[in-house]
Design a protein around this motif. Structure first.
Motif, PDB file in Angstrom:
ATOM      1  N   LEU A 169      15.238   0.326  37.844  1.00 25.95           N
ATOM      2  CA  LEU A 169      15.868   0.375  36.525  1.00 25.95           C
ATOM      3  C   LEU A 169      15.165   1.455  35.704  1.00 25.95           C
ATOM      4  CD1 LEU A 169      17.915  -0.569  34.497  1.00 25.95           C
ATOM      5  CD2 LEU A 169      16.392  -2.434  33.880  1.00 25.95           C
ATOM      6  N   LYS A 170      15.886   2.531  35.414  1.00 28.03           N
ATOM      7  CA  LYS A 170      15.345   3.681  34.681  1.00 28.03           C
ATOM      8  C   LYS A 170      15.784   3.620  33.221  1.00 28.03           C
ATOM      9  CE  LYS A 170      14.101   5.430  38.701  1.00 28.03           C
ATOM     10  NZ  LYS A 170      12.773   5.279  39.183  1.00 28.03           N
ATOM     11  N   LEU A 171      14.951   4.143  32.340  1.00 21.82           N
ATOM     12  CA  LEU A 171      15.295   4.153  30.926  1.00 21.82           C
ATOM     13  C   LEU A 171      14.637   5.331  30.222  1.00 21.82           C
ATOM     14  CD1 LEU A 171      13.106   1.833  28.824  1.00 21.82           C
ATOM     15  CD2 LEU A 171      12.873   1.778  31.282  1.00 21.82           C
ATOM     16  N   ARG A 172      15.275   5.748  29.127  1.00 16.13           N
ATOM     17  CA  ARG A 172      14.716   6.770  28.246  1.00 16.13           C
ATOM     18  C   ARG A 172      14.695   6.305  26.788  1.00 16.13           C
ATOM     19  NH1 ARG A 172      13.746  11.652  30.767  1.00 16.13           N
ATOM     20  NH2 ARG A 172      14.876  11.991  32.697  1.00 16.13           N
ATOM     21  N   SER A 173      15.376   5.190  26.495  1.00 10.57           N
ATOM     22  CA  SER A 173      15.354   4.648  25.144  1.00 10.57           C
ATOM     23  C   SER A 173      15.691   3.161  25.190  1.00 10.57           C
ATOM     24  CB  SER A 173      16.329   5.409  24.229  1.00 10.57           C
ATOM     25  OG  SER A 173      17.624   5.435  24.772  1.00 10.57           O
ATOM     26  N   GLU A 191      10.461  12.691  34.018  1.00 12.44           N
ATOM     27  CA  GLU A 191      11.183  11.644  34.740  1.00 12.44           C
ATOM     28  C   GLU A 191      11.454  10.502  33.764  1.00 12.44           C
ATOM     29  OE1 GLU A 191      12.204  11.602  37.989  1.00 12.44           O
ATOM     30  OE2 GLU A 191      11.590  13.709  37.979  1.00 12.44           O
ATOM     31  N   PRO A 192      12.503   9.713  34.012  1.00 13.25           N
ATOM     32  CA  PRO A 192      12.716   8.546  33.146  1.00 13.25           C
ATOM     33  C   PRO A 192      11.618   7.506  33.341  1.00 13.25           C
ATOM     34  CG  PRO A 192      14.443   8.721  34.823  1.00 13.25           C
ATOM     35  CD  PRO A 192      13.519   9.878  35.011  1.00 13.25           C
ATOM     36  N   ALA A 193      11.436   6.682  32.337  1.00 15.13           N
ATOM     37  CA  ALA A 193      10.544   5.532  32.469  1.00 15.13           C
ATOM     38  C   ALA A 193      11.226   4.532  33.408  1.00 15.13           C
ATOM     39  CB  ALA A 193      10.282   4.917  31.106  1.00 15.13           C
ATOM     40  N   THR A 240      19.847   4.885  29.655  1.00 12.32           N
ATOM     41  CA  THR A 240      19.428   5.900  30.611  1.00 12.32           C
ATOM     42  C   THR A 240      19.147   7.247  29.955  1.00 12.32           C
ATOM     43  OG1 THR A 240      21.746   6.474  31.055  1.00 12.32           O
ATOM     44  CG2 THR A 240      20.680   4.868  32.538  1.00 12.32           C
ATOM     45  N   GLU A 241      19.556   7.435  28.705  1.00 14.17           N
ATOM     46  CA  GLU A 241      19.367   8.703  28.006  1.00 14.17           C
ATOM     47  C   GLU A 241      18.642   8.481  26.676  1.00 14.17           C
ATOM     48  OE1 GLU A 241      20.063  11.568  29.437  1.00 14.17           O
ATOM     49  OE2 GLU A 241      20.921  10.526  31.168  1.00 14.17           O
ATOM     50  N   PRO A 242      18.052   9.542  26.109  1.00 13.08           N
ATOM     51  CA  PRO A 242      17.408   9.418  24.799  1.00 13.08           C
ATOM     52  C   PRO A 242      18.425   9.029  23.722  1.00 13.08           C
ATOM     53  CG  PRO A 242      16.859  11.529  25.833  1.00 13.08           C
ATOM     54  CD  PRO A 242      17.933  10.887  26.658  1.00 13.08           C
TER      55      PRO A 242
END
Length: 117
Positions: A107-111, A68-70, A85-87
């Motif tokens: 608020l989701k994040l991957r990077s 799951e995203p952070a 939202t993406e790496p």
């Protein structure tokens, strides 16, 4: 005697040049985020003085196919934090101001990348 003073002046100039040439690439402060651990429980991580001007892929959320995203980032650094939202700093992005309030769990994040103001 003059040789000693000349050598000291050259060494001092080299030290000064090396100091001025060293970039200040770190954001000072803490950047925190939440993620869902392997056990399914929410956890928090804090990055202390993260690198600036370099994309940081969140390790706990790096693989969109298996994690799951952070979420809920909190930028308490002296730099702007641009979360993605993406790496690899791709996808949609939002900018969090320096020393801002924590974002919501939505608020989701991957990077993230830190940019000096």
């Amino acid at each position: 005697m003059r040789l000693r003073h000349s050598a000291a002046a050259v060494c001092g100039a080299l030290v000064l040049t090396a100091t001025l040439a060293t970039p200040a690439n770190a954001a000072t402060g803490d950047f925190g985020y939440g993620f869902v651990g392997i056990s399914g429980d929410p956890q928090r991580v804090t990055l202390h003085d993260p690198a600036g001007a370099v994309c940081i892929t969140i390790p706990e959320a790096a693989d969109p196919g298996s994690s799951e995203p952070a979420f809920a980032p909190h930028n308490d650094t002296d730099a702007f934090a641009v979360v993605f939202t993406e790496p690899d700093c791709t996808g949609d992005s939002w900018t969090l101001r320096p020393h801002g309030r924590p974002a919501t769990d939505r608020l989701k994040l991957r990077s993230v990348v830190f940019v000096s103001p």
